[in-house]
Design a protein around this motif. Structure first.
Motif, short mmCIF file in Angstrom:
data_model
loop_
_atom_site.label_atom_id
_atom_site.label_comp_id
_atom_site.label_asym_id
_atom_site.label_seq_id
_atom_site.Cartn_x
_atom_site.Cartn_y
_atom_site.Cartn_z
N PRO A 17 10.03 -17.08 -1.97
CA PRO A 17 9.70 -17.32 -0.56
C PRO A 17 8.66 -16.31 -0.05
CG PRO A 17 12.08 -17.23 -0.89
CD PRO A 17 11.44 -16.73 -2.16
N GLN A 18 7.94 -16.71 0.98
CA GLN A 18 6.97 -15.83 1.62
C GLN A 18 7.68 -14.52 1.99
OE1 GLN A 18 5.60 -16.94 5.55
NE2 GLN A 18 3.54 -16.26 5.04
N GLY A 19 7.06 -13.40 1.65
CA GLY A 19 7.60 -12.09 1.99
C GLY A 19 8.57 -11.53 0.96
N MET A 20 8.82 -12.27 -0.12
CA MET A 20 9.76 -11.78 -1.14
C MET A 20 8.99 -11.04 -2.24
SD MET A 20 12.57 -13.77 -3.44
CE MET A 20 14.09 -13.33 -2.63
N HIS A 21 9.66 -10.07 -2.82
CA HIS A 21 9.12 -9.31 -3.93
C HIS A 21 8.82 -10.26 -5.10
CE1 HIS A 21 9.94 -5.65 -6.80
NE2 HIS A 21 8.64 -5.79 -6.55
N GLN A 53 3.36 -14.76 10.06
CA GLN A 53 4.80 -15.02 10.09
C GLN A 53 5.55 -13.71 9.91
OE1 GLN A 53 6.15 -18.23 10.47
NE2 GLN A 53 4.01 -18.74 10.90
N ASP A 54 6.60 -13.51 10.67
CA ASP A 54 7.45 -12.33 10.48
C ASP A 54 8.38 -12.57 9.30
OD1 ASP A 54 6.33 -10.96 12.57
OD2 ASP A 54 7.88 -11.53 14.01
N CYS A 55 8.41 -11.61 8.39
CA CYS A 55 9.25 -11.69 7.18
C CYS A 55 10.02 -10.38 7.07
CB CYS A 55 8.40 -11.88 5.93
SG CYS A 55 7.40 -13.38 5.93
N THR A 56 11.31 -10.47 6.85
CA THR A 56 12.14 -9.28 6.68
C THR A 56 12.41 -9.08 5.19
OG1 THR A 56 13.16 -9.63 8.83
CG2 THR A 56 14.33 -8.19 7.30
N LEU A 57 12.13 -7.88 4.70
CA LEU A 57 12.30 -7.58 3.28
C LEU A 57 13.78 -7.56 2.92
CD1 LEU A 57 9.67 -4.72 2.77
CD2 LEU A 57 9.41 -7.18 2.32
N ARG A 113 0.82 -1.22 0.00
CA ARG A 113 0.00 0.00 0.00
C ARG A 113 0.86 1.27 0.00
NH1 ARG A 113 -5.46 -0.41 2.57
NH2 ARG A 113 -5.84 -2.60 2.98
N GLU A 114 2.15 1.09 0.29
CA GLU A 114 3.07 2.22 0.37
C GLU A 114 4.48 1.69 0.11
OE1 GLU A 114 4.09 2.80 4.96
OE2 GLU A 114 1.92 2.76 4.59
N PRO A 115 5.43 2.55 -0.20
CA PRO A 115 6.82 2.07 -0.37
C PRO A 115 7.30 1.44 0.94
CG PRO A 115 6.59 4.33 -1.16
CD PRO A 115 5.32 4.00 -0.43
N LEU A 116 8.01 0.32 0.81
CA LEU A 116 8.51 -0.42 1.97
C LEU A 116 10.02 -0.56 1.83
CD1 LEU A 116 5.74 -3.18 1.90
CD2 LEU A 116 5.83 -1.18 3.42
N GLU A 117 10.75 -0.21 2.88
CA GLU A 117 12.21 -0.20 2.83
C GLU A 117 12.80 -1.59 3.09
OE1 GLU A 117 14.18 2.40 2.01
OE2 GLU A 117 12.33 3.49 1.60
N ALA A 118 13.92 -1.88 2.44
CA ALA A 118 14.67 -3.11 2.70
C ALA A 118 15.01 -3.19 4.19
CB ALA A 118 15.93 -3.15 1.86
N GLY A 119 14.93 -4.38 4.75
CA GLY A 119 15.24 -4.59 6.16
C GLY A 119 14.03 -4.49 7.08
N LEU A 120 12.93 -3.97 6.55
CA LEU A 120 11.69 -3.85 7.33
C LEU A 120 11.12 -5.24 7.60
CD1 LEU A 120 9.48 -1.84 8.40
CD2 LEU A 120 8.40 -2.09 6.16
N THR A 121 10.65 -5.48 8.81
CA THR A 121 10.00 -6.75 9.13
C THR A 121 8.49 -6.55 9.11
OG1 THR A 121 11.87 -7.50 10.45
CG2 THR A 121 9.76 -8.57 10.87
#
Length: 107
Positions: free
Chosen positions: A75-79, A35-39, A21-29
């Motif tokens: 993988p889950q949470g990947m672009h 499930q917690d996913c880190t970008l 819904r908005e830009p999301l920065e690398a490293g954001l969980t």
């Protein structure tokens, strides 16, 4: 209903991707389906993120319909984008060229 971060949008319960819904920065969980996913990279607004693991050859579903085929494991949470997804749509310029070749009006 989804147990995912409110910065992500689920368009259909059938979808295996979520939309940023908005830009999301690398490293954001983010929480995705509980499930917690880190970008691993920054994600632009409107881009897709795997809601669940997507295997190579599996259809990528958005709006409840297939929009492409995974070319690599996502993988889950990947672009999910052109680096790991091949569109199932026929490019409009290809359709225009076919119409012109057949003598059909493309407009």
């Amino acid at each position: 209903m989804t147990d995912s971060d409110p910065r992500l949008l689920l368009l259909s319960q059938c979808d295996n991707v979520l939309v940023a819904r908005e830009p999301l920065e690398a490293g954001l969980t983010l929480t995705i389906e509980g499930q917690d996913c880190t970008l691993d990279r920054s994600i632009g607004m409107g881009h897709k993120i795997a809601r669940q693991p997507i295997e190579p050859g599996e259809k990528v579903v958005k709006y409840g319909v297939s929009i492409g085929t995974a070319t690599a494991r996502i993988p889950q949470g990947m672009h999910a984008h052109v680096h790991n997804l091949k569109s199932d749509y026929t490019a409009s310029q290809t359709l225009d060229a076919a119409r012109i070749a057949s003598g059909e009006n493309s407009s």
